[in-house]
Design a protein around this motif. Structure first.
Motif, PDB file in Angstrom:
ATOM      1  N   GLN A  31       3.644  36.532   5.638  1.00  0.00           N
ATOM      2  CA  GLN A  31       4.844  35.719   5.892  1.00  0.00           C
ATOM      3  C   GLN A  31       4.709  34.337   5.251  1.00  0.00           C
ATOM      4  O   GLN A  31       5.166  33.322   5.792  1.00  0.00           O
ATOM      5  CB  GLN A  31       5.114  35.606   7.397  1.00  0.00           C
ATOM      6  N   LYS A  32       4.062  34.327   4.079  1.00  0.00           N
ATOM      7  CA  LYS A  32       3.911  33.102   3.292  1.00  0.00           C
ATOM      8  C   LYS A  32       4.237  33.404   1.841  1.00  0.00           C
ATOM      9  O   LYS A  32       4.108  34.543   1.383  1.00  0.00           O
ATOM     10  CB  LYS A  32       2.471  32.564   3.369  1.00  0.00           C
ATOM     11  N   GLY A  33       4.611  32.369   1.090  1.00  0.00           N
ATOM     12  CA  GLY A  33       4.811  32.517  -0.349  1.00  0.00           C
ATOM     13  C   GLY A  33       3.470  32.527  -1.060  1.00  0.00           C
ATOM     14  O   GLY A  33       2.448  32.110  -0.499  1.00  0.00           O
ATOM     15  N   LEU A  34       3.457  32.980  -2.315  1.00  0.00           N
ATOM     16  CA  LEU A  34       2.216  33.059  -3.085  1.00  0.00           C
ATOM     17  C   LEU A  34       1.578  31.690  -3.268  1.00  0.00           C
ATOM     18  O   LEU A  34       0.361  31.537  -3.143  1.00  0.00           O
ATOM     19  CB  LEU A  34       2.498  33.714  -4.447  1.00  0.00           C
ATOM     20  N   SER A  35       2.384  30.672  -3.559  1.00  0.00           N
ATOM     21  CA  SER A  35       1.818  29.332  -3.764  1.00  0.00           C
ATOM     22  C   SER A  35       1.213  28.779  -2.462  1.00  0.00           C
ATOM     23  O   SER A  35       0.205  28.072  -2.497  1.00  0.00           O
ATOM     24  CB  SER A  35       2.885  28.367  -4.308  1.00  0.00           C
ATOM     25  N   GLU A  36       1.811  29.127  -1.309  1.00  0.00           N
ATOM     26  CA  GLU A  36       1.243  28.703  -0.022  1.00  0.00           C
ATOM     27  C   GLU A  36      -0.120  29.338   0.204  1.00  0.00           C
ATOM     28  O   GLU A  36      -1.065  28.673   0.643  1.00  0.00           O
ATOM     29  CB  GLU A  36       2.172  29.116   1.133  1.00  0.00           C
ATOM     30  N   VAL A  37      -0.222  30.639  -0.074  1.00  0.00           N
ATOM     31  CA  VAL A  37      -1.490  31.357   0.117  1.00  0.00           C
ATOM     32  C   VAL A  37      -2.553  30.800  -0.816  1.00  0.00           C
ATOM     33  O   VAL A  37      -3.711  30.599  -0.412  1.00  0.00           O
ATOM     34  CB  VAL A  37      -1.297  32.875  -0.111  1.00  0.00           C
ATOM     35  N   ILE A  38      -2.187  30.538  -2.071  1.00  0.00           N
ATOM     36  CA  ILE A  38      -3.143  29.971  -3.030  1.00  0.00           C
ATOM     37  C   ILE A  38      -3.662  28.627  -2.533  1.00  0.00           C
ATOM     38  O   ILE A  38      -4.867  28.348  -2.578  1.00  0.00           O
ATOM     39  CB  ILE A  38      -2.485  29.826  -4.422  1.00  0.00           C
ATOM     40  N   ARG A  39      -2.758  27.804  -2.022  1.00  0.00           N
ATOM     41  CA  ARG A  39      -3.145  26.470  -1.542  1.00  0.00           C
ATOM     42  C   ARG A  39      -4.123  26.542  -0.366  1.00  0.00           C
ATOM     43  O   ARG A  39      -5.030  25.730  -0.255  1.00  0.00           O
ATOM     44  CB  ARG A  39      -1.887  25.698  -1.127  1.00  0.00           C
ATOM     45  N   THR A  40      -3.957  27.556   0.491  1.00  0.00           N
ATOM     46  CA  THR A  40      -4.819  27.654   1.675  1.00  0.00           C
ATOM     47  C   THR A  40      -6.097  28.448   1.422  1.00  0.00           C
ATOM     48  O   THR A  40      -7.107  28.225   2.089  1.00  0.00           O
ATOM     49  CB  THR A  40      -4.057  28.304   2.848  1.00  0.00           C
ATOM     50  N   GLU A  41      -6.069  29.369   0.445  1.00  0.00           N
ATOM     51  CA  GLU A  41      -7.222  30.252   0.240  1.00  0.00           C
ATOM     52  C   GLU A  41      -8.242  29.713  -0.759  1.00  0.00           C
ATOM     53  O   GLU A  41      -9.407  30.101  -0.723  1.00  0.00           O
ATOM     54  CB  GLU A  41      -6.757  31.645  -0.208  1.00  0.00           C
ATOM     55  N   ILE A  42      -7.825  28.869  -1.696  1.00  0.00           N
ATOM     56  CA  ILE A  42      -8.787  28.291  -2.651  1.00  0.00           C
ATOM     57  C   ILE A  42      -9.443  27.084  -1.989  1.00  0.00           C
ATOM     58  O   ILE A  42      -8.774  26.105  -1.650  1.00  0.00           O
ATOM     59  CB  ILE A  42      -8.089  27.887  -3.967  1.00  0.00           C
ATOM     60  N   LYS A  43     -10.741  27.164  -1.801  1.00  0.00           N
ATOM     61  CA  LYS A  43     -11.453  26.130  -1.035  1.00  0.00           C
ATOM     62  C   LYS A  43     -11.947  24.966  -1.891  1.00  0.00           C
ATOM     63  O   LYS A  43     -12.055  23.841  -1.414  1.00  0.00           O
ATOM     64  CB  LYS A  43     -12.654  26.764  -0.298  1.00  0.00           C
ATOM     65  N   SER A  44     -12.267  25.227  -3.158  1.00  0.00           N
ATOM     66  CA  SER A  44     -12.777  24.163  -4.030  1.00  0.00           C
ATOM     67  C   SER A  44     -11.671  23.150  -4.329  1.00  0.00           C
ATOM     68  O   SER A  44     -10.642  23.502  -4.930  1.00  0.00           O
ATOM     69  CB  SER A  44     -13.292  24.754  -5.346  1.00  0.00           C
ATOM     70  N   PRO A  45     -11.831  21.879  -3.942  1.00  0.00           N
ATOM     71  CA  PRO A  45     -10.779  20.868  -4.173  1.00  0.00           C
ATOM     72  C   PRO A  45     -10.427  20.697  -5.648  1.00  0.00           C
ATOM     73  O   PRO A  45      -9.253  20.554  -6.001  1.00  0.00           O
ATOM     74  CB  PRO A  45     -11.395  19.581  -3.606  1.00  0.00           C
ATOM     75  N   VAL A  46     -11.458  20.730  -6.505  1.00  0.00           N
ATOM     76  CA  VAL A  46     -11.219  20.535  -7.947  1.00  0.00           C
ATOM     77  C   VAL A  46     -10.427  21.702  -8.526  1.00  0.00           C
ATOM     78  O   VAL A  46      -9.421  21.517  -9.229  1.00  0.00           O
ATOM     79  CB  VAL A  46     -12.555  20.374  -8.714  1.00  0.00           C
ATOM     80  N   PHE A  47     -10.864  22.931  -8.214  1.00  0.00           N
ATOM     81  CA  PHE A  47     -10.189  24.120  -8.737  1.00  0.00           C
ATOM     82  C   PHE A  47      -8.787  24.226  -8.156  1.00  0.00           C
ATOM     83  O   PHE A  47      -7.832  24.580  -8.854  1.00  0.00           O
ATOM     84  CB  PHE A  47     -11.008  25.376  -8.405  1.00  0.00           C
ATOM     85  N   LYS A  48      -8.639  23.895  -6.864  1.00  0.00           N
ATOM     86  CA  LYS A  48      -7.324  23.943  -6.224  1.00  0.00           C
ATOM     87  C   LYS A  48      -6.356  22.968  -6.901  1.00  0.00           C
ATOM     88  O   LYS A  48      -5.207  23.317  -7.181  1.00  0.00           O
ATOM     89  CB  LYS A  48      -7.442  23.592  -4.739  1.00  0.00           C
ATOM     90  N   THR A  49      -6.834  21.760  -7.184  1.00  0.00           N
ATOM     91  CA  THR A  49      -5.988  20.763  -7.852  1.00  0.00           C
ATOM     92  C   THR A  49      -5.562  21.248  -9.227  1.00  0.00           C
ATOM     93  O   THR A  49      -4.385  21.122  -9.616  1.00  0.00           O
ATOM     94  CB  THR A  49      -6.737  19.422  -7.988  1.00  0.00           C
ATOM     95  N   PHE A  50      -6.519  21.842  -9.974  1.00  0.00           N
ATOM     96  CA  PHE A  50      -6.217  22.368 -11.303  1.00  0.00           C
ATOM     97  C   PHE A  50      -5.145  23.450 -11.225  1.00  0.00           C
ATOM     98  O   PHE A  50      -4.172  23.437 -11.994  1.00  0.00           O
ATOM     99  CB  PHE A  50      -7.488  22.943 -11.946  1.00  0.00           C
ATOM    100  N   ILE A  51      -5.293  24.393 -10.288  1.00  0.00           N
ATOM    101  CA  ILE A  51      -4.346  25.496 -10.159  1.00  0.00           C
ATOM    102  C   ILE A  51      -2.964  24.989  -9.745  1.00  0.00           C
ATOM    103  O   ILE A  51      -1.940  25.408 -10.302  1.00  0.00           O
ATOM    104  CB  ILE A  51      -4.852  26.549  -9.136  1.00  0.00           C
ATOM    105  N   VAL A  52      -2.925  24.071  -8.779  1.00  0.00           N
ATOM    106  CA  VAL A  52      -1.639  23.542  -8.301  1.00  0.00           C
ATOM    107  C   VAL A  52      -0.899  22.813  -9.427  1.00  0.00           C
ATOM    108  O   VAL A  52       0.302  23.009  -9.634  1.00  0.00           O
ATOM    109  CB  VAL A  52      -1.842  22.603  -7.090  1.00  0.00           C
ATOM    110  N   VAL A  53      -1.637  21.988 -10.189  1.00  0.00           N
ATOM    111  CA  VAL A  53      -1.027  21.259 -11.306  1.00  0.00           C
ATOM    112  C   VAL A  53      -0.533  22.238 -12.378  1.00  0.00           C
ATOM    113  O   VAL A  53       0.568  22.082 -12.930  1.00  0.00           O
ATOM    114  CB  VAL A  53      -2.030  20.250 -11.921  1.00  0.00           C
ATOM    115  N   LEU A  54      -1.333  23.273 -12.652  1.00  0.00           N
ATOM    116  CA  LEU A  54      -0.951  24.282 -13.649  1.00  0.00           C
ATOM    117  C   LEU A  54       0.307  25.027 -13.205  1.00  0.00           C
ATOM    118  O   LEU A  54       1.243  25.225 -14.003  1.00  0.00           O
ATOM    119  CB  LEU A  54      -2.098  25.276 -13.852  1.00  0.00           C
ATOM    120  N   ILE A  55       0.352  25.427 -11.935  1.00  0.00           N
ATOM    121  CA  ILE A  55       1.521  26.151 -11.421  1.00  0.00           C
ATOM    122  C   ILE A  55       2.767  25.273 -11.478  1.00  0.00           C
ATOM    123  O   ILE A  55       3.831  25.706 -11.941  1.00  0.00           O
ATOM    124  CB  ILE A  55       1.269  26.622  -9.969  1.00  0.00           C
ATOM    125  N   LEU A  56       2.643  24.034 -11.020  1.00  0.00           N
ATOM    126  CA  LEU A  56       3.790  23.122 -11.036  1.00  0.00           C
ATOM    127  C   LEU A  56       4.271  22.854 -12.464  1.00  0.00           C
ATOM    128  O   LEU A  56       5.472  22.803 -12.735  1.00  0.00           O
ATOM    129  CB  LEU A  56       3.426  21.799 -10.352  1.00  0.00           C
TER     130      LEU A  56
END
Length: 406
Positions: free
Chosen positions: A65-90
Protein backbone atom coordinates in the motif's frame (compact mmCIF):
# COMPACT_ATOMS: atom_id res chain seq x y z
CA UNK A 1 -20.41 -9.54 -18.01
CA UNK A 2 -19.19 -6.35 -19.74
CA UNK A 3 -20.47 -4.33 -16.76
CA UNK A 4 -18.41 -6.47 -14.34
CA UNK A 5 -15.36 -6.15 -16.58
CA UNK A 6 -15.59 -2.35 -16.49
CA UNK A 7 -16.19 -2.45 -12.73
CA UNK A 8 -12.97 -4.45 -12.16
CA UNK A 9 -11.01 -2.39 -14.65
CA UNK A 10 -8.11 -0.78 -12.83
CA UNK A 11 -5.22 1.52 -13.68
CA UNK A 12 -4.03 -0.79 -16.48
CA UNK A 13 -5.49 1.35 -19.28
CA UNK A 14 -3.72 4.35 -17.75
CA UNK A 15 -0.43 2.52 -18.43
CA UNK A 16 -1.40 2.12 -22.07
CA UNK A 17 -2.32 5.81 -22.08
CA UNK A 18 1.09 6.67 -20.64
CA UNK A 19 3.33 4.68 -22.98
CA UNK A 20 1.42 5.30 -26.22
CA UNK A 21 2.33 8.92 -26.69
CA UNK A 22 3.58 10.93 -29.67
CA UNK A 23 7.09 9.46 -29.26
CA UNK A 24 5.80 5.90 -29.53
CA UNK A 25 3.63 6.78 -32.52
CA UNK A 26 6.55 8.43 -34.31
CA UNK A 27 8.88 5.47 -33.60
CA UNK A 28 6.25 2.96 -34.80
CA UNK A 29 5.62 5.06 -37.92
CA UNK A 30 9.34 5.11 -38.81
CA UNK A 31 9.57 1.34 -38.16
CA UNK A 32 6.62 0.63 -40.47
CA UNK A 33 7.68 2.95 -43.28
CA UNK A 34 11.32 1.82 -43.20
CA UNK A 35 10.99 -1.92 -42.56
CA UNK A 36 7.35 -2.92 -43.13
CA UNK A 37 6.26 -5.72 -40.78
CA UNK A 38 9.83 -6.90 -40.11
CA UNK A 39 10.11 -5.30 -36.65
CA UNK A 40 6.74 -6.32 -35.22
CA UNK A 41 8.58 -8.93 -33.13
CA UNK A 42 10.26 -6.08 -31.20
CA UNK A 43 6.80 -5.03 -30.00
CA UNK A 44 6.08 -8.61 -28.90
CA UNK A 45 9.30 -8.52 -26.81
CA UNK A 46 8.26 -5.10 -25.47
CA UNK A 47 4.88 -6.45 -24.37
CA UNK A 48 6.48 -9.36 -22.47
CA UNK A 49 9.08 -7.14 -20.77
CA UNK A 50 6.46 -4.55 -19.78
CA UNK A 51 4.04 -7.16 -18.38
CA UNK A 52 6.76 -8.68 -16.16
CA UNK A 53 7.97 -5.33 -14.75
CA UNK A 54 4.51 -3.80 -14.35
CA UNK A 55 3.23 -6.93 -12.56
CA UNK A 56 6.04 -6.50 -10.03
CA UNK A 57 5.15 -2.82 -9.56
CA UNK A 58 1.43 -3.64 -9.14
CA UNK A 59 2.15 -6.44 -6.65
CA UNK A 60 4.40 -4.12 -4.64
CA UNK A 61 1.73 -1.39 -4.55
CA UNK A 62 -1.09 -3.70 -3.43
CA UNK A 63 0.87 -5.66 -0.80
CA UNK A 64 2.67 -2.66 0.76
CA UNK A 65 0.00 0.00 0.00
CA UNK A 66 2.91 2.29 -0.88
CA UNK A 67 4.27 3.75 -4.11
CA UNK A 68 7.59 2.54 -5.53
CA UNK A 69 9.41 5.76 -4.63
CA UNK A 70 8.12 5.50 -1.03
CA UNK A 71 9.40 1.92 -0.70
CA UNK A 72 12.78 2.89 -2.18
CA UNK A 73 13.09 5.76 0.30
CA UNK A 74 12.38 3.50 3.28
CA UNK A 75 14.23 0.35 2.16
CA UNK A 76 17.59 1.83 1.07
CA UNK A 77 19.54 2.32 4.28
CA UNK A 78 22.76 3.92 3.00
CA UNK A 79 22.27 7.74 3.20
CA UNK A 80 24.68 8.41 0.33
CA UNK A 81 23.17 5.81 -2.01
CA UNK A 82 19.63 6.85 -1.02
CA UNK A 83 20.40 10.50 -1.84
CA UNK A 84 21.89 9.50 -5.20
CA UNK A 85 18.83 7.39 -6.11
CA UNK A 86 16.32 10.03 -4.99
CA UNK A 87 18.10 12.77 -6.97
CA UNK A 88 18.33 10.48 -10.02
CA UNK A 89 14.62 9.59 -9.83
CA UNK A 90 13.55 13.21 -9.39
CA UNK A 91 15.81 14.31 -12.27
CA UNK A 92 14.63 11.60 -14.66
CA UNK A 93 10.94 11.61 -13.84
CA UNK A 94 10.07 15.13 -12.68
CA UNK A 95 12.46 17.17 -14.87
CA UNK A 96 12.19 14.60 -17.67
CA UNK A 97 8.40 14.69 -17.73
CA UNK A 98 8.49 18.49 -17.73
CA UNK A 99 10.63 18.36 -20.88
CA UNK A 100 8.57 15.63 -22.55
CA UNK A 101 5.21 17.20 -21.67
CA UNK A 102 5.58 19.70 -24.51
CA UNK A 103 5.85 16.76 -26.92
CA UNK A 104 2.73 15.14 -25.47
CA UNK A 105 0.68 18.31 -25.87
CA UNK A 106 2.16 18.95 -29.34
CA UNK A 107 1.12 15.42 -30.36
CA UNK A 108 -2.49 16.11 -29.41
CA UNK A 109 -2.27 19.45 -31.26
CA UNK A 110 -0.99 17.69 -34.42
CA UNK A 111 -4.03 15.44 -34.31
CA UNK A 112 -6.35 18.43 -34.22
CA UNK A 113 -4.34 20.34 -36.84
CA UNK A 114 -4.75 17.46 -39.29
CA UNK A 115 -8.46 18.28 -39.50
CA UNK A 116 -8.87 21.82 -38.06
CA UNK A 117 -7.18 25.22 -38.35
CA UNK A 118 -5.19 26.15 -35.24
CA UNK A 119 -5.79 29.86 -34.51
CA UNK A 120 -3.05 31.84 -32.77
CA UNK A 121 -3.61 33.97 -29.68
CA UNK A 122 -1.48 37.00 -28.75
CA UNK A 123 -1.05 37.58 -25.01
CA UNK A 124 1.31 40.23 -23.64
CA UNK A 125 3.23 40.30 -26.91
CA UNK A 126 3.73 36.51 -26.98
CA UNK A 127 1.98 34.38 -29.61
CA UNK A 128 0.39 31.17 -28.31
CA UNK A 129 -1.22 28.32 -30.25
CA UNK A 130 -4.83 28.07 -29.12
CA UNK A 131 -5.01 24.27 -29.30
CA UNK A 132 -2.11 23.92 -26.84
CA UNK A 133 -3.92 26.16 -24.36
CA UNK A 134 -7.19 24.25 -24.79
CA UNK A 135 -5.53 20.85 -24.29
CA UNK A 136 -3.59 22.17 -21.28
CA UNK A 137 -6.83 23.54 -19.79
CA UNK A 138 -8.60 20.20 -20.30
CA UNK A 139 -5.76 18.30 -18.61
CA UNK A 140 -5.72 20.88 -15.79
CA UNK A 141 -9.44 20.46 -15.05
CA UNK A 142 -9.25 16.65 -14.96
CA UNK A 143 -6.22 16.68 -12.64
CA UNK A 144 -7.52 19.50 -10.43
CA UNK A 145 -10.81 17.69 -9.75
CA UNK A 146 -8.54 15.31 -7.81
CA UNK A 147 -10.89 12.34 -8.10
CA UNK A 148 -9.17 9.11 -9.15
CA UNK A 149 -12.36 7.62 -10.62
CA UNK A 150 -12.97 10.69 -12.81
CA UNK A 151 -9.39 10.62 -14.14
CA UNK A 152 -9.59 6.85 -14.66
CA UNK A 153 -12.86 7.02 -16.62
CA UNK A 154 -11.69 9.92 -18.77
CA UNK A 155 -8.47 8.13 -19.67
CA UNK A 156 -10.20 4.79 -20.30
CA UNK A 157 -12.56 6.56 -22.72
CA UNK A 158 -9.63 8.18 -24.53
CA UNK A 159 -7.67 4.89 -24.65
CA UNK A 160 -10.67 3.10 -26.18
CA UNK A 161 -11.04 5.92 -28.71
CA UNK A 162 -7.32 5.76 -29.53
CA UNK A 163 -7.38 1.96 -29.85
CA UNK A 164 -10.38 1.97 -32.19
CA UNK A 165 -8.82 4.72 -34.33
CA UNK A 166 -5.49 2.94 -34.88
CA UNK A 167 -7.15 -0.47 -35.30
CA UNK A 168 -9.45 1.01 -37.98
CA UNK A 169 -6.42 2.53 -39.71
CA UNK A 170 -4.62 -0.82 -39.77
CA UNK A 171 -7.71 -2.59 -41.16
CA UNK A 172 -8.05 0.05 -43.90
CA UNK A 173 -4.63 -0.95 -45.23
CA UNK A 174 -5.89 -4.55 -45.78
CA UNK A 175 -2.72 -6.16 -44.41
CA UNK A 176 -1.55 -9.70 -45.18
CA UNK A 177 -2.22 -11.64 -41.94
CA UNK A 178 0.46 -14.28 -42.68
CA UNK A 179 3.09 -11.57 -43.18
CA UNK A 180 2.03 -9.95 -39.89
CA UNK A 181 2.46 -13.26 -38.03
CA UNK A 182 5.89 -13.76 -39.60
CA UNK A 183 6.93 -10.26 -38.60
CA UNK A 184 5.64 -10.74 -35.05
CA UNK A 185 7.20 -14.13 -34.30
CA UNK A 186 10.25 -14.47 -36.57
CA UNK A 187 12.93 -11.97 -35.45
CA UNK A 188 14.78 -10.15 -38.23
CA UNK A 189 17.59 -7.64 -37.92
CA UNK A 190 17.50 -5.52 -41.08
CA UNK A 191 20.41 -3.26 -41.91
CA UNK A 192 20.24 0.03 -39.95
CA UNK A 193 17.38 -1.39 -37.90
CA UNK A 194 19.07 -1.84 -34.49
CA UNK A 195 18.35 1.68 -33.22
CA UNK A 196 14.71 1.37 -34.29
CA UNK A 197 14.40 -2.01 -32.50
CA UNK A 198 15.82 -0.52 -29.31
CA UNK A 199 13.62 2.55 -29.76
CA UNK A 200 10.45 0.44 -30.06
CA UNK A 201 11.26 -1.38 -26.84
CA UNK A 202 12.44 1.81 -25.12
CA UNK A 203 9.22 3.73 -25.81
CA UNK A 204 7.17 0.87 -24.33
CA UNK A 205 9.26 0.02 -21.25
CA UNK A 206 8.88 3.42 -19.57
CA UNK A 207 10.54 3.98 -16.15
CA UNK A 208 7.89 6.37 -14.86
CA UNK A 209 5.14 3.81 -15.56
CA UNK A 210 6.58 1.59 -12.81
CA UNK A 211 6.18 4.43 -10.30
CA UNK A 212 2.76 5.42 -11.65
CA UNK A 213 1.41 1.86 -11.55
CA UNK A 214 2.55 1.10 -7.99
CA UNK A 215 0.89 4.33 -6.82
CA UNK A 216 -2.36 3.92 -8.76
CA UNK A 217 -3.11 0.30 -7.78
CA UNK A 218 -3.37 1.29 -4.12
CA UNK A 219 -5.93 3.93 -5.09
CA UNK A 220 -8.04 1.18 -6.70
CA UNK A 221 -7.34 -1.89 -4.55
CA UNK A 222 -6.55 -2.27 -0.84
CA UNK A 223 -6.97 -6.04 -0.30
CA UNK A 224 -4.42 -8.76 -1.05
CA UNK A 225 -7.22 -10.78 -2.65
CA UNK A 226 -7.36 -8.08 -5.35
CA UNK A 227 -3.93 -9.13 -6.63
CA UNK A 228 -5.44 -11.60 -9.12
CA UNK A 229 -7.66 -8.88 -10.62
CA UNK A 230 -4.69 -6.47 -10.77
CA UNK A 231 -2.58 -9.01 -12.67
CA UNK A 232 -5.36 -9.57 -15.21
CA UNK A 233 -5.83 -5.80 -15.53
CA UNK A 234 -2.09 -5.32 -16.17
CA UNK A 235 -1.91 -8.15 -18.72
CA UNK A 236 -4.95 -6.97 -20.72
CA UNK A 237 -3.88 -3.31 -20.73
CA UNK A 238 -0.26 -3.90 -21.75
CA UNK A 239 -1.26 -6.35 -24.50
CA UNK A 240 -3.87 -3.83 -25.73
CA UNK A 241 -1.26 -1.05 -25.73
CA UNK A 242 1.20 -3.25 -27.58
CA UNK A 243 -1.41 -4.17 -30.19
CA UNK A 244 -2.19 -0.48 -30.74
CA UNK A 245 1.52 0.14 -31.38
CA UNK A 246 1.57 -2.80 -33.80
CA UNK A 247 -1.46 -1.34 -35.61
CA UNK A 248 0.50 1.89 -36.13
CA UNK A 249 3.43 -0.07 -37.62
CA UNK A 250 1.00 -1.95 -39.90
CA UNK A 251 -0.66 1.30 -41.01
CA UNK A 252 2.71 2.93 -41.73
CA UNK A 253 3.81 -0.14 -43.73
CA UNK A 254 1.23 0.76 -46.38
CA UNK A 255 3.27 3.84 -47.25
CA UNK A 256 6.67 3.55 -48.84
CA UNK A 257 8.44 6.87 -48.75
CA UNK A 258 11.29 8.45 -46.84
CA UNK A 259 9.34 11.69 -46.43
CA UNK A 260 7.13 10.04 -43.79
CA UNK A 261 8.86 10.47 -40.43
CA UNK A 262 6.06 11.36 -38.00
CA UNK A 263 2.44 10.60 -37.23
CA UNK A 264 1.37 13.85 -38.92
CA UNK A 265 3.13 12.71 -42.11
CA UNK A 266 1.42 9.33 -41.74
CA UNK A 267 -2.01 11.01 -41.66
CA UNK A 268 -1.17 12.89 -44.89
CA UNK A 269 0.34 9.81 -46.50
CA UNK A 270 -2.68 7.59 -45.88
CA UNK A 271 -5.17 10.08 -47.35
CA UNK A 272 -4.35 9.60 -51.06
CA UNK A 273 -4.23 5.82 -50.60
CA UNK A 274 -7.36 5.23 -48.54
CA UNK A 275 -9.34 8.47 -48.75
CA UNK A 276 -9.91 11.38 -46.39
CA UNK A 277 -11.66 9.07 -43.87
CA UNK A 278 -8.30 7.52 -42.94
CA UNK A 279 -6.84 10.96 -42.23
CA UNK A 280 -9.65 11.78 -39.79
CA UNK A 281 -9.39 8.40 -38.04
CA UNK A 282 -5.64 8.76 -37.55
CA UNK A 283 -6.03 12.37 -36.40
CA UNK A 284 -8.43 11.22 -33.66
CA UNK A 285 -5.97 8.51 -32.59
CA UNK A 286 -3.09 10.97 -32.47
CA UNK A 287 -5.14 13.48 -30.46
CA UNK A 288 -6.20 10.80 -27.95
CA UNK A 289 -2.63 9.50 -27.60
CA UNK A 290 -1.23 12.99 -27.02
CA UNK A 291 -3.80 14.11 -24.47
CA UNK A 292 -3.66 10.87 -22.44
CA UNK A 293 0.11 11.19 -22.14
CA UNK A 294 -0.30 14.89 -21.32
CA UNK A 295 -2.41 13.85 -18.32
CA UNK A 296 -0.43 10.83 -17.10
CA UNK A 297 3.04 12.46 -17.29
CA UNK A 298 2.27 15.23 -14.73
CA UNK A 299 0.39 12.70 -12.57
CA UNK A 300 3.38 10.33 -12.53
CA UNK A 301 5.77 13.18 -11.69
CA UNK A 302 3.57 14.23 -8.75
CA UNK A 303 3.45 10.68 -7.35
CA UNK A 304 7.22 10.30 -7.72
CA UNK A 305 8.04 13.63 -6.08
CA UNK A 306 5.62 12.95 -3.22
CA UNK A 307 7.06 9.49 -2.57
CA UNK A 308 10.70 10.59 -2.77
CA UNK A 309 10.21 13.64 -0.51
CA UNK A 310 7.82 12.04 1.97
CA UNK A 311 4.81 14.19 1.04
CA UNK A 312 1.18 13.10 1.02
CA UNK A 313 0.21 11.47 -2.28
CA UNK A 314 -3.40 12.59 -1.90
CA UNK A 315 -4.58 13.91 -5.26
CA UNK A 316 -5.95 17.04 -3.57
CA UNK A 317 -2.90 17.91 -1.42
CA UNK A 318 -1.29 21.28 -2.22
CA UNK A 319 2.26 19.95 -2.75
CA UNK A 320 0.98 17.14 -5.00
CA UNK A 321 -0.95 19.66 -7.10
CA UNK A 322 2.01 22.05 -7.28
CA UNK A 323 4.17 19.36 -8.92
CA UNK A 324 1.71 18.43 -11.69
CA UNK A 325 0.84 22.09 -12.26
CA UNK A 326 4.53 22.89 -12.75
CA UNK A 327 4.89 20.08 -15.33
CA UNK A 328 1.68 21.00 -17.15
CA UNK A 329 2.35 24.76 -17.31
CA UNK A 330 5.88 24.18 -18.68
CA UNK A 331 4.51 21.75 -21.25
CA UNK A 332 1.85 24.20 -22.43
CA UNK A 333 4.36 27.07 -22.56
CA UNK A 334 6.94 25.11 -24.59
CA UNK A 335 4.31 23.61 -26.89
CA UNK A 336 2.30 26.75 -27.61
CA UNK A 337 5.31 29.01 -28.26
CA UNK A 338 7.37 26.44 -30.21
CA UNK A 339 10.27 26.71 -27.73
CA UNK A 340 12.26 23.46 -27.80
CA UNK A 341 14.02 22.82 -24.47
CA UNK A 342 16.78 20.79 -26.17
CA UNK A 343 19.26 20.86 -23.28
CA UNK A 344 16.58 19.82 -20.77
CA UNK A 345 15.47 16.99 -23.05
CA UNK A 346 19.08 15.78 -23.44
CA UNK A 347 19.55 15.90 -19.68
CA UNK A 348 16.30 13.96 -19.21
CA UNK A 349 17.39 11.33 -21.75
CA UNK A 350 20.67 10.83 -19.89
CA UNK A 351 18.88 10.62 -16.52
CA UNK A 352 16.31 8.16 -17.87
CA UNK A 353 19.04 6.14 -19.56
CA UNK A 354 20.82 5.71 -16.22
CA UNK A 355 17.57 5.28 -14.26
CA UNK A 356 16.02 2.33 -16.12
CA UNK A 357 18.61 -0.37 -15.23
CA UNK A 358 19.11 1.10 -11.75
CA UNK A 359 15.37 0.90 -11.02
CA UNK A 360 15.22 -2.59 -12.54
CA UNK A 361 17.95 -3.72 -10.12
CA UNK A 362 16.30 -2.03 -7.12
CA UNK A 363 12.86 -3.37 -8.08
CA UNK A 364 14.15 -6.95 -8.33
CA UNK A 365 16.00 -6.50 -5.00
CA UNK A 366 12.87 -5.20 -3.23
CA UNK A 367 10.66 -7.88 -4.82
CA UNK A 368 12.86 -10.52 -3.15
CA UNK A 369 12.59 -9.07 0.37
CA UNK A 370 10.42 -11.16 2.69
CA UNK A 371 10.27 -8.21 5.11
CA UNK A 372 8.49 -6.15 2.44
CA UNK A 373 6.34 -8.68 0.56
CA UNK A 374 6.22 -11.79 2.75
CA UNK A 375 5.05 -14.82 0.78
CA UNK A 376 4.27 -12.59 -2.20
CA UNK A 377 7.94 -11.98 -3.00
CA UNK A 378 9.36 -13.07 -6.37
CA UNK A 379 9.57 -16.79 -7.12
CA UNK A 380 12.39 -18.38 -9.13
CA UNK A 381 10.59 -18.00 -12.48
CA UNK A 382 9.90 -14.30 -11.85
CA UNK A 383 13.55 -13.72 -10.91
CA UNK A 384 14.84 -15.46 -14.04
CA UNK A 385 12.57 -13.27 -16.18
CA UNK A 386 13.60 -10.24 -14.12
CA UNK A 387 17.32 -10.76 -14.73
CA UNK A 388 16.78 -11.38 -18.45
CA UNK A 389 14.87 -8.09 -18.58
CA UNK A 390 17.67 -6.39 -16.63
CA UNK A 391 20.00 -7.28 -19.51
CA UNK A 392 17.57 -5.68 -21.96
CA UNK A 393 17.32 -2.50 -19.86
CA UNK A 394 21.12 -2.20 -19.76
CA UNK A 395 21.19 -2.45 -23.59
CA UNK A 396 18.43 0.17 -23.86
CA UNK A 397 20.34 2.51 -21.58
CA UNK A 398 23.61 2.05 -23.46
CA UNK A 399 21.93 2.92 -26.77
CA UNK A 400 19.99 5.84 -25.24
CA UNK A 401 23.17 7.33 -23.77
CA UNK A 402 25.04 6.68 -27.02
CA UNK A 403 22.40 8.66 -28.97
CA UNK A 404 22.99 11.66 -26.70
CA UNK A 405 26.80 11.63 -26.59
CA UNK A 406 27.76 10.28 -30.02
Amino acid sequence: MIKNWFKNLGPGPLLAAAFIGPGTITMCTIAGVSFGYALLWAMVISIIVTIVLQEMAARLGIITQKGLSEVIRTEIKSPVFKTFIVVLILSAIVIGNAAYEAGNISGAVLGLEAILVNPSLNLFGVTFKSFSLIIGALAFVLLYIGNYKVIERALITLVILMSLAFLTCAILTKPNVLDILKGAFIPKFPENGLLIIVGLIGTTVVPYNLFLHASLVKEKWQKISDLRIARKDTFVAVVLGGLVSMCIIISASAIQGESVSSAADLAKGLEPLFGSFSKYVLAIGLFAAGITSAITAPLAAAYVASGCLGWSSNLKSIKFRCVWMFILVLGVAFSSTNIKPIQIIKFAQVANGILLPVIAVILIYIMNKTSVLGKYKNNTKQNILGFLILGITILLSAVALGKVFL
